[in-house]
Design an enzyme around this catalytic site. Sequence first.
Site, PDB file in Angstrom:
ATOM      1  CG  ASP A  50      21.219  -2.157  -0.543  1.00 16.71           C
ATOM      2  OD1 ASP A  50      20.402  -1.217  -0.368  1.00 16.71           O
ATOM      3  OD2 ASP A  50      22.024  -2.525   0.332  1.00 16.71           O
ATOM      4  CE1 TYR A 146       8.344   3.949   7.919  1.00  9.44           C
ATOM      5  CE2 TYR A 146       6.433   4.767   9.114  1.00  9.44           C
ATOM      6  CZ  TYR A 146       6.974   4.126   8.018  1.00  9.44           C
ATOM      7  OH  TYR A 146       6.146   3.654   7.031  1.00  9.44           O
ATOM      8  CG  ASN A 175      -2.812   1.829  10.837  1.00  3.09           C
ATOM      9  OD1 ASN A 175      -1.657   1.581  11.158  1.00  3.09           O
ATOM     10  ND2 ASN A 175      -3.552   2.730  11.453  1.00  3.09           N
ATOM     11  CD  GLU A 188       4.864  -9.538  13.992  1.00  5.38           C
ATOM     12  OE1 GLU A 188       5.904  -9.387  13.335  1.00  5.38           O
ATOM     13  OE2 GLU A 188       4.841 -10.111  15.091  1.00  5.38           O
ATOM     14  CE  LYS A 189       3.013  -1.172   9.362  1.00  5.37           C
ATOM     15  NZ  LYS A 189       2.582   0.083   8.822  1.00  5.37           N
ATOM     16  CE  LYS A 197       0.161 -10.933  19.889  1.00  2.25           C
ATOM     17  NZ  LYS A 197       0.100  -9.696  20.698  1.00  2.25           N
ATOM     18  NE  ARG A 217      -2.403   3.460  15.691  1.00  2.00           N
ATOM     19  CZ  ARG A 217      -2.298   3.896  16.949  1.00  2.00           C
ATOM     20  NH1 ARG A 217      -3.314   4.463  17.561  1.00  2.00           N
ATOM     21  NH2 ARG A 217      -1.145   3.790  17.591  1.00  2.00           N
ATOM     22  NE  ARG A 281      -1.217   8.158  13.226  1.00  2.71           N
ATOM     23  CZ  ARG A 281       0.005   7.635  13.365  1.00  2.71           C
ATOM     24  NH1 ARG A 281       0.273   6.446  12.893  1.00  2.71           N
ATOM     25  NH2 ARG A 281       0.947   8.314  13.987  1.00  2.71           N
TER      26      ARG A 281
HETATM   27  P1  NAD Z   1       7.147  -3.969   3.390  1.00  2.05           P
HETATM   28  O1  NAD Z   1       8.188  -3.968   4.479  1.00  2.05           O
HETATM   29  O2  NAD Z   1       6.335  -5.199   3.206  1.00  2.05           O
HETATM   30  O3  NAD Z   1       7.827  -3.596   2.004  1.00  2.05           O
HETATM   31  C1  NAD Z   1       8.943  -2.744   1.896  1.00  2.05           C
HETATM   32  C2  NAD Z   1       9.948  -3.439   0.999  1.00  2.05           C
HETATM   33  O4  NAD Z   1      11.093  -2.581   0.819  1.00  2.05           O
HETATM   34  C3  NAD Z   1      10.487  -4.755   1.604  1.00  2.05           C
HETATM   35  O5  NAD Z   1      10.212  -5.851   0.755  1.00  2.05           O
HETATM   36  C4  NAD Z   1      11.979  -4.507   1.733  1.00  2.05           C
HETATM   37  O6  NAD Z   1      12.785  -5.648   1.464  1.00  2.05           O
HETATM   38  C5  NAD Z   1      12.212  -3.413   0.704  1.00  2.05           C
HETATM   39  N1  NAD Z   1      13.464  -2.711   0.991  1.00  2.05           N
HETATM   40  C6  NAD Z   1      13.930  -2.306   2.204  1.00  2.05           C
HETATM   41  N2  NAD Z   1      15.145  -1.793   2.088  1.00  2.05           N
HETATM   42  C7  NAD Z   1      15.472  -1.873   0.767  1.00  2.05           C
HETATM   43  C8  NAD Z   1      16.640  -1.512   0.035  1.00  2.05           C
HETATM   44  N3  NAD Z   1      17.710  -0.981   0.644  1.00  2.05           N
HETATM   45  N4  NAD Z   1      16.643  -1.740  -1.293  1.00  2.05           N
HETATM   46  C9  NAD Z   1      15.577  -2.319  -1.922  1.00  2.05           C
HETATM   47  N5  NAD Z   1      14.447  -2.671  -1.269  1.00  2.05           N
HETATM   48  C10 NAD Z   1      14.411  -2.457   0.062  1.00  2.05           C
HETATM   49  O7  NAD Z   1       6.227  -2.705   3.673  1.00  2.05           O
HETATM   50  P2  NAD Z   1       4.824  -2.278   3.018  1.00  2.05           P
HETATM   51  O8  NAD Z   1       3.808  -2.374   4.084  1.00  2.05           O
HETATM   52  O9  NAD Z   1       4.618  -2.950   1.733  1.00  2.05           O
HETATM   53  O10 NAD Z   1       5.103  -0.724   2.785  1.00  2.05           O
HETATM   54  C11 NAD Z   1       5.389  -0.161   1.500  1.00  2.05           C
HETATM   55  C12 NAD Z   1       5.598   1.332   1.668  1.00  2.05           C
HETATM   56  O11 NAD Z   1       4.436   1.924   2.247  1.00  2.05           O
HETATM   57  C13 NAD Z   1       6.774   1.717   2.573  1.00  2.05           C
HETATM   58  O12 NAD Z   1       7.407   2.869   2.062  1.00  2.05           O
HETATM   59  C14 NAD Z   1       6.091   2.043   3.880  1.00  2.05           C
HETATM   60  O13 NAD Z   1       6.868   2.934   4.678  1.00  2.05           O
HETATM   61  C15 NAD Z   1       4.799   2.664   3.406  1.00  2.05           C
HETATM   62  N6  NAD Z   1       3.725   2.603   4.416  1.00  2.05           N
HETATM   63  C16 NAD Z   1       3.116   1.405   4.696  1.00  2.05           C
HETATM   64  C17 NAD Z   1       2.088   1.368   5.633  1.00  2.05           C
HETATM   65  C18 NAD Z   1       1.355   0.102   5.968  1.00  2.05           C
HETATM   66  O14 NAD Z   1       0.384   0.171   6.730  1.00  2.05           O
HETATM   67  N7  NAD Z   1       1.738  -1.065   5.448  1.00  2.05           N
HETATM   68  C19 NAD Z   1       1.702   2.541   6.304  1.00  2.05           C
HETATM   69  C20 NAD Z   1       2.356   3.717   6.000  1.00  2.05           C
HETATM   70  C21 NAD Z   1       3.347   3.752   5.037  1.00  2.05           C
END
Ligand code: NAD
Length: 322
Positions: A50, A146, A175, A188-189, A197, A217, A281
């Site tokens: 964590d 966020y 995205n 989910e996004k 769906k 987007r 965006r």
């Molecule tokens: P995701 O939620 O699949 O992965 C994030 C991971 O972080 C998860 O597996 C979660 O368990 C882990 N996590 C959360 N809290 C934690 C903690 N306290 N200790 C250890 N691990 C922890 O998201 P993702 O889509 O893979 O995104 C990865 C990064 O990219 C993130 O920082 C996200 O904000 C950023 N981001 C993603 C997108 C997108 O479109 N997917 C867009 C903008 C930014």
Amino acid sequence: MERVLVTGAGGFIGHHLVKYLTARNYWVRAVDLKEPEYEKTAADEFECLDLRRWSNCVQATRGIDHVYNLAANMGGIGFIESHKAEIMHDNALINLHMIEAARLSGIEKFLYTSSACVYPGYLQKSPDVTPLREEDAYPADAEDGYGWEKLFAERQCRHYNQDYGLRTYVVRFHNIFGPLGTYDGGREKSPAAICRKIALANEVDEIEVWGDGQQTRSYCYVDDCVEGIYRLIQSSYHAPLNLGQDRLVTINNLVDMVATIAGKQITKRYDTSKPQGVRGRNSDNTRLREVLQWEPRISLEKGLEVTYHWIYEQLVKRGRIR
Ligand code: NAD
């Protein structure tokens, strides 16, 4: 052999990044609260930690050369709109502790994954939005919760670079989508939700769309995303950089594309009471092209096809489609 740490490696992008880096002969330590849900990790070492806790960040960064800090409590618009306190609390702790632990552990390079959510609401009020340039983030009016935390963490990277000489890299994703990402459960996004769906729909059916479907987007396939991350950390560019595609589509377009891939006749039922995020965006990729001599190239159609089929198979495996 260089030793790298990927945090958030149990998540969507982190898991893909670990595969990419191990395939290039890096020794990879992966850290997350949980192991990847859909596929075994490719990491040399996986530690469940964590990262809100300081001692765990110190443990995670020991003996490491480069850190890719992706861990975050996050989700799609439905999740980030309704969990602001939790998101800011958890992510601020992760990011403050991770960068300080990286500094104390003598890390050479630190990459932070920011988001297009840092861009101001006042520039995203129309579907035919002007693509967002990196400098447009200020004067700030980030997505509440966020987005503000991401902006704060970006600045933290800048100050660690200026004050301590830590080589920080900041990427703003637009995205990202693809297989092995969450497709149900509330985090989910939009591309994954629409694929789910439509996969669950009949040959001729109606699905619910959040908003009026006119919001726009741009979407970037995950293989391009990990390549962009990797190219950035090889560069000497330390200011925030967009990473996304610059092809603008409406949510209606996205639904139609997935329906075509699925070979189904889908009509849309709009629910305007649901969260929709900004009206429009898009990413301005001018600087991305200059800095990386490259830009994302996998088409939305191709990426959606792979993603749709992966989600369909998952639903079959889980007995939700017979
Ligand atoms: P995701 O939620 O699949 O992965 C994030 C991971 O972080 C998860 O597996 C979660 O368990 C882990 N996590 C959360 N809290 C934690 C903690 N306290 N200790 C250890 N691990 C922890 O998201 P993702 O889509 O893979 O995104 C990865 C990064 O990219 C993130 O920082 C996200 O904000 C950023 N981001 C993603 C997108 C997108 O479109 N997917 C867009 C903008 C930014």
